[in-house]
Design a protein around this motif. Structure first.
Motif, PDB file in Angstrom:
ATOM      1  N   VAL A 243      20.452  41.002  59.884  1.00 45.88           N
ATOM      2  CA  VAL A 243      19.921  39.883  59.243  1.00 45.88           C
ATOM      3  C   VAL A 243      20.061  38.526  59.749  1.00 45.88           C
ATOM      4  N   GLN A 244      19.300  37.588  59.492  1.00 43.77           N
ATOM      5  CA  GLN A 244      19.261  36.562  60.261  1.00 43.77           C
ATOM      6  C   GLN A 244      19.779  35.463  59.155  1.00 43.77           C
ATOM      7  N   LEU A 245      21.162  35.134  59.605  1.00 45.40           N
ATOM      8  CA  LEU A 245      22.048  34.534  58.799  1.00 45.40           C
ATOM      9  C   LEU A 245      21.648  32.900  58.926  1.00 45.40           C
ATOM     10  N   PRO A 246      22.132  31.848  57.935  1.00 44.76           N
ATOM     11  CA  PRO A 246      21.999  30.397  58.142  1.00 44.76           C
ATOM     12  C   PRO A 246      22.824  30.041  59.192  1.00 44.76           C
ATOM     13  N   ASP A 247      22.662  28.600  59.614  1.00 41.08           N
ATOM     14  CA  ASP A 247      23.470  27.998  60.647  1.00 41.08           C
ATOM     15  C   ASP A 247      24.780  27.460  59.890  1.00 41.08           C
ATOM     16  N   GLY A 248      26.021  27.679  60.436  1.00 45.31           N
ATOM     17  CA  GLY A 248      27.210  27.205  60.109  1.00 45.31           C
ATOM     18  C   GLY A 248      27.790  28.187  58.820  1.00 45.31           C
ATOM     19  N   VAL A 249      27.414  29.318  59.128  1.00 47.18           N
ATOM     20  CA  VAL A 249      27.848  30.173  58.086  1.00 47.18           C
ATOM     21  C   VAL A 249      29.353  30.270  58.190  1.00 47.18           C
ATOM     22  N   LEU A 250      30.124  30.448  57.013  1.00 46.63           N
ATOM     23  CA  LEU A 250      31.509  30.335  56.972  1.00 46.63           C
ATOM     24  C   LEU A 250      32.153  31.583  56.550  1.00 46.63           C
ATOM     25  N   ASP A 251      31.516  32.502  55.742  1.00 45.11           N
ATOM     26  CA  ASP A 251      31.936  33.726  55.376  1.00 45.11           C
ATOM     27  C   ASP A 251      30.545  34.575  55.216  1.00 45.11           C
ATOM     28  N   ALA A 252      30.560  35.978  55.213  1.00 43.54           N
ATOM     29  CA  ALA A 252      29.662  37.092  54.621  1.00 43.54           C
ATOM     30  C   ALA A 252      30.229  38.246  54.311  1.00 43.54           C
ATOM     31  N   VAL A 253      29.819  38.919  53.249  1.00 45.43           N
ATOM     32  CA  VAL A 253      30.357  39.956  52.786  1.00 45.43           C
ATOM     33  C   VAL A 253      29.137  40.711  52.471  1.00 45.43           C
ATOM     34  N   VAL A 259      23.706  41.383  51.318  1.00 45.24           N
ATOM     35  CA  VAL A 259      24.537  40.523  52.462  1.00 45.24           C
ATOM     36  C   VAL A 259      24.568  39.130  51.669  1.00 45.24           C
ATOM     37  N   LEU A 260      25.750  38.546  51.381  1.00 46.37           N
ATOM     38  CA  LEU A 260      26.095  37.301  50.934  1.00 46.37           C
ATOM     39  C   LEU A 260      26.660  36.513  51.986  1.00 46.37           C
ATOM     40  N   ALA A 261      26.052  35.453  52.343  1.00 50.68           N
ATOM     41  CA  ALA A 261      26.230  34.430  53.681  1.00 50.68           C
ATOM     42  C   ALA A 261      26.611  32.928  52.912  1.00 50.68           C
ATOM     43  N   LEU A 262      27.861  32.557  53.223  1.00 50.44           N
ATOM     44  CA  LEU A 262      28.364  31.307  52.537  1.00 50.44           C
ATOM     45  C   LEU A 262      28.449  30.255  53.510  1.00 50.44           C
ATOM     46  N   GLN A 263      27.633  29.027  53.137  1.00 54.68           N
ATOM     47  CA  GLN A 263      27.720  28.064  53.734  1.00 54.68           C
ATOM     48  C   GLN A 263      28.632  27.041  52.673  1.00 54.68           C
ATOM     49  N   SER A 264      29.130  25.699  53.165  1.00 56.54           N
ATOM     50  CA  SER A 264      29.974  24.864  52.409  1.00 56.54           C
ATOM     51  C   SER A 264      29.164  24.523  50.962  1.00 56.54           C
ATOM     52  N   GLN A 265      27.894  24.669  50.956  1.00 59.42           N
ATOM     53  CA  GLN A 265      27.159  23.974  49.710  1.00 59.42           C
ATOM     54  C   GLN A 265      26.331  24.958  49.397  1.00 59.42           C
ATOM     55  N   THR A 266      26.011  26.259  49.846  1.00 58.67           N
ATOM     56  CA  THR A 266      24.995  27.140  49.707  1.00 58.67           C
ATOM     57  C   THR A 266      25.390  28.630  49.793  1.00 58.67           C
ATOM     58  N   LEU A 267      25.249  29.367  49.095  1.00 57.68           N
ATOM     59  CA  LEU A 267      25.287  30.929  49.172  1.00 57.68           C
ATOM     60  C   LEU A 267      23.820  31.568  49.204  1.00 57.68           C
ATOM     61  N   TYR A 268      23.887  32.271  50.432  1.00 59.99           N
ATOM     62  CA  TYR A 268      22.368  32.754  50.687  1.00 59.99           C
ATOM     63  C   TYR A 268      22.521  34.417  50.329  1.00 59.99           C
ATOM     64  N   ILE A 269      21.412  34.758  49.668  1.00 63.48           N
ATOM     65  CA  ILE A 269      21.884  36.399  49.352  1.00 63.48           C
ATOM     66  C   ILE A 269      20.454  37.220  50.272  1.00 63.48           C
ATOM     67  N   TYR A 270      20.601  38.012  50.836  1.00 64.24           N
ATOM     68  CA  TYR A 270      19.879  38.691  51.908  1.00 64.24           C
ATOM     69  C   TYR A 270      19.835  40.495  51.398  1.00 64.24           C
ATOM     70  N   SER A 271      18.504  40.741  51.569  1.00 69.21           N
ATOM     71  CA  SER A 271      18.599  42.253  51.289  1.00 69.21           C
ATOM     72  C   SER A 271      18.901  43.261  52.696  1.00 69.21           C
ATOM     73  N   MET A 272      19.564  44.045  52.438  1.00 67.66           N
ATOM     74  CA  MET A 272      20.018  44.755  53.900  1.00 67.66           C
ATOM     75  C   MET A 272      19.035  45.915  54.015  1.00 67.66           C
ATOM     76  N   LEU A 273      18.050  45.956  53.131  1.00 67.49           N
ATOM     77  CA  LEU A 273      16.920  47.147  53.055  1.00 67.49           C
ATOM     78  C   LEU A 273      15.691  46.414  53.866  1.00 67.49           C
ATOM     79  N   ASP A 274      15.099  44.974  53.606  1.00 72.89           N
ATOM     80  CA  ASP A 274      14.010  44.424  54.341  1.00 72.89           C
ATOM     81  C   ASP A 274      14.313  43.140  54.910  1.00 72.89           C
ATOM     82  N   GLN A 275      15.689  42.681  54.922  1.00 70.94           N
ATOM     83  CA  GLN A 275      16.493  41.636  55.781  1.00 70.94           C
ATOM     84  C   GLN A 275      15.630  40.377  55.186  1.00 70.94           C
ATOM     85  N   ARG A 276      15.307  40.278  54.167  1.00 70.49           N
ATOM     86  CA  ARG A 276      14.562  38.808  53.635  1.00 70.49           C
ATOM     87  C   ARG A 276      15.469  38.313  52.578  1.00 70.49           C
TER      88      ARG A 276
END
Length: 842
Positions: A243-253, A259-276
């Protein structure tokens, strides 16, 4: 990213109250969660224990109450917390040391001293069935490049091993005996049981961007090169695309399947199934994530947010409402193991059918057909879309979903006929493939009726006749007007026939033949006859038999002669002959069928057939002078007279007595043994020498040589008595030299004949006589040889020695053989001579 659906909903779980003016040193650093218990680690070294009260539904927290608080010391940051419920322990990483507190009182646990110089730790699941209970604690040293392994019990811990590392450890996760460790520039896997190490890949992340977390059983999520979220199994194999994570990701679970990827100001939620990317959530000063069984906690400096995933079925329904069917199917297949089987099947069917409808209106008909069949679409749903296609089932309720690209097919049929034709072609293909399936059997009347209408509209004659010629469920009151409108009367008859209405079927075809109904289909009359041949309903056959025979007797008689051999009980022969009494040609053909094919042994049938032949010959002779007309019929009559022995000779003779059928008269006389009279008729009245010779050959076939010689001698005498030409007599002798008795021929020949006339005959006859004598001699010699061979075998068998002792007994009386006189059978048994005589007399 497509339309943003709410996959996760966010709620503020806890907010830390401000401390007043000046710089706040008590910001949140870490959290831990267990069963409504929330532990918060602060920057000032404080550990808070909060109790979270849920709403009545039990899914979303409603309010938070502080249960306890403990100040770890004057300075230092609480950087990591971990609850160990099985031991009632709370492990706290504070100021570089791991301290153990009671989970509920937050008091230090006696006997468990601090573990010094720790930068990060990890606690594995408790060992199954181990006594006493313990968990494994893995700690990374701040002073050495080493991981330490401890066993943590209720009241103590033990150091059980160390793992040396090439660089300082920054983050780690553990599954069973596999350690996944991130150092300052690479990720490695190490099995501390087998002591095997595997370098995964390097990275160039800053310390705060290095991520190692569990994503499933034996699987880890790593922040790889280029911010790729890599999924790595414990054996080093990646089974999922990254999965393509955002720059400056601080944590991911991972909260499957996301997949939830955290930046200091934004939380990004990606699908493990289609990586979108599926969703983004704004945050303020966020720093860490914690995945729990109930939710995902987002840690900010002063707040903790509760993220709960929307139920999977609701997510799928939301995607379907947005017509993102492919995405919904990907999600459903990915979470199949998490859903009840019935729910999965229903959702899968809905997704497939919606996808099929979208393809259908996009005119991607091949894909639409496959999707409709795969999704088990009720055929009535697609039938009801078409104009002039009515659903017959009264209990039908459409389940067709509303889609944004739906078209009005009635308007399309009016404005764009070529395109509408493609829709009609699709429906016929779909219904044809569905017809034999379980879904098609739910509404067979709707399917077959719609197919008939489609075939008529498209002019598909081949499929139309195949449909109505086989068992079907077409509704007659709907289909018959359609067939009549298109002037398909022959097909109408086939439809009647397929549904067991044979009378209506034949009546419809009769109207075509009679010109009442116009149908250009050829071969209707033979089809009527063929249908009557196969029918067993005698009453229906009788209503049409006269009509058929009046049109064509030769074809009409097939109704009786081409019936199934196993169905001879419908019409008895006498009954048929009675029907055909007014139709001589048909009667003749039927009698031929009885005599030649059924091999009837009834005298009446053979006699009647002969008299029918004679009647036809005589009547034809009166109407025309052309002798060729009767040739075929006379050949049939002669064949019958020659080969049948069942007809009444007197009746046949009486029929031809005053006629010119001389050959037939001769055959009848020959059957009565009057061969001379028969030959006289052939020679003197018919004047046909060839017929006379053929008569002799046929009559003598299978008889002895003496009879043959006598019959040909009789023919010779008839020739001589009737003053036939010398040439005819000589030809008779020369052509049949082997069948004459030479002595008798010389006795009857006129004395005035010269030797030159009969020279050829004499030569041929003598040559034949010599040849015959030699053949008899050869046969006699061969018989002698065969006799000698058998005699030799007998002598060899009888010359065998037989030893007589007390064990030798008679095979018949079972008594001992006392003297040398006895008999020996070919099979080897010995028997008294008197016993053999007695047995033979019996």
């Amino acid at each position: 990213m497509e339309e943003n659906l709410s996959i996760f909903s966010s709620a503020r779980l806890f907010e830390k109250a401000p401390t007043g003016k000046g710089k706040d040193r008590s910001t949140i650093e870490c959290v831990e969660w267990f069963c409504s218990n929330l532990y918060v680690g602060l920057k000032d070294g404080t550990v808070q224990h909060l109790s979270v009260l849920s709403s009545s539904g039990g899914e979303r927290p409603e309010r938070v109450r502080e249960v306890g608080r403990r100040q770890m010391g004057r300075g230092g940051v609480v950087s990591q917390l971990k609850a160990v419920p099985v031991l009632n322990h709370l492990l706290v990483l504070w100021d570089g040391s791991v301290t153990t507190l009671n989970m509920f009182s937050l008091e230090p646990v006696p006997g468990l001293k601090k573990i010094q110089n720790v930068s990060v730790f990890y606690v594995s699941q408790p060992a199954a069935h181990s006594q006493p209970v313990f968990v494994s604690l893995f700690t990374a040293s701040t002073k050495r490049r080493v991981l330490s392994i401890h066993k943590v019990y209720v009241d103590r811990w033990e150091s059980v091993g160390h793992v040396a590392l090439p660089q300082d450890p920054v983050a780690l996760a553990v599954y069973e005996t596999c350690l996944c460790v991130a150092t300052t520039d690479r990720y490695i896997l190490h099995d501390y049981f087998t002591q095997s190490t595997l370098d995964l890949f390097p990275h160039d992340h800053a310390k705060q961007n290095i991520i190692v977390s569990e994503s499933g059983k034996g699987e880890f999520l790593l922040n790889g090169p280029g911010n790729l979220g890599m999924f790595v199994m414990k054996d080093g194999v990646s089974e999922r695309p990254p999965v393509q994570l955002p720059d400056g990701v601080l944590d991911a679970v991972v909260d499957f399947p996301y997949v939830l990827a955290l930046q200091s100001q934004t939380l990004y939620i990606y699908s493990m199934l289609d990586q979108r990317l599926k969703q983004t959530i704004s945050m303020q000063s966020a720093k860490a994530l914690l995945s729990t069984t109930e939710s995902v906690l987002v840690v900010a400096e002063r707040e903790i947010h509760w993220l709960s995933q929307t139920p999977l079925q609701d997510q799928i329904q939301g995607l379907l409402r947005c017509e993102r069917a492919d995405e919904a199917l990907t999600l459903l297949d990915g979470v199949q193991a998490l859903l009840p089987e019935d729910s999965y099947k229903n959702l899968h069917r809905s997704i497939i059918c919606i996808s099929g409808w979208l393809k259908f209106y996009r005119e991607a008909f091949l894909d639409a057909k496959e999707l409709f069949i795969k999704g088990g679409l009720d055929p009535r749903d697609i039938i009801s879309v078409y104009p002039a296609m009515t659903v017959i089932s009264s209990d039908f309720k459409s389940q067709r979903p509303a889609v944004s690209n739906a078209k009005d097919l009635w308007r399309l049929s009016r404005d764009d006929w070529p395109t509408f034709q493609q829709y009609l072609s699709f429906l016929s293909h779909f219904l044809r493939e569905t017809r034999g399936t379980v879904r098609g059997q739910i509404c067979p009347q709707d399917v077959d009726t719609a197919l008939l209408k489609l075939y008529l509209e498209q002019g598909d004659d081949e499929n139309l006749e195949q449909l109505v010629s086989s068992p079907n469920d077409c509704v007659l009151h709907v289909c018959l007007p359609e067939l009549e409108h298109h002037k398909r009367f022959f097909t109408m008859g086939l439809l009647y026939q397929s549904q067991g209405q044979h009378f209506n079927a034949i009546q419809t075809w009769v109207r075509i033949v009679d010109g009442v109904c116009v149908d250009l289909r050829p071969g209707v009359f033979p089809h009527i006859v063929n249908t009557l041949c196969q029918l067993k309903q005698k009453s229906i056959i009788m209503k049409f038999i006269d009509w058929v025979l009046q049109r064509d007797q030769k074809v009409g008689v097939l109704i009786f002669t081409k019936r199934d051999p196993d169905d001879q009980s419908t019409f008895a022969p006498e009954e048929v002959l009675s029907f055909l009494s007014n139709y001589p040609a048909a009667s003749t053909l039927y009698l031929e069928y009885l005599v030649h094919e059924l091999h009837s042994k009834e005298e009446k049938h053979h006699t009647l057939l002969a008299t029918m032949y004679i009647t036809h010959i005589l009547q034809t002779a009166q109407r025309t002078q052309d002798s060729d007309v009767n040739t075929e019929m006379r050949e049939k009559l002669q064949q019958l007279l020659w080969y049948s022995s069942i007809y009444n000779t007197d009746a046949v003779q009486a029929k031809i007595k005053s006629s010119a059928l001389h050959v037939e008269k001769a055959i009848l006389l020959g059957r009565a043994g009057q061969h001379r009279t028969a030959l006289q008729i052939l020679v003197n009245q018919e004047k046909d020498h060839e017929a006379a010779e053929n008569y002799c050959r046929r009559t003598s076939a299978g008889q002895g040589r003496e009879f043959t010689q006598q019959l040909f001698l009789c023919l010779l005498q008839v020739y001589l008595e009737s003053n036939q030409s010398v040439t005819a007599v000589v030809d008779l002798l020369n052509n049949n030299a082997m069948t004459f008795n030479l002595v008798r021929v010389l006795q009857v020949l006129p004395s005035s004949w010269s030797l030159q006339l009969v020279r050829r005959f004499l030569c041929e006859s003598l040559r034949g006589t010599v040849h015959e004598r030699r053949m008899r001699g050869l046969e006699k010699n061969l018989a002698k040889v065969e006799h000698l061979r058998h005699k030799h075998a007998w002598m060899e068998a009888t010359q065998e020695k037989v030893k007589l002792d007390r064990s030798r007994v008679c095979h018949s009386c079972r008594r001992q053989l006392m003297g040398p006189e006895f008999l020996r059978r070919p099979t080897g048994e010995l028997i008294h001579t008197h016993c053999y005589t007695a047995d033979k007399s019996l």
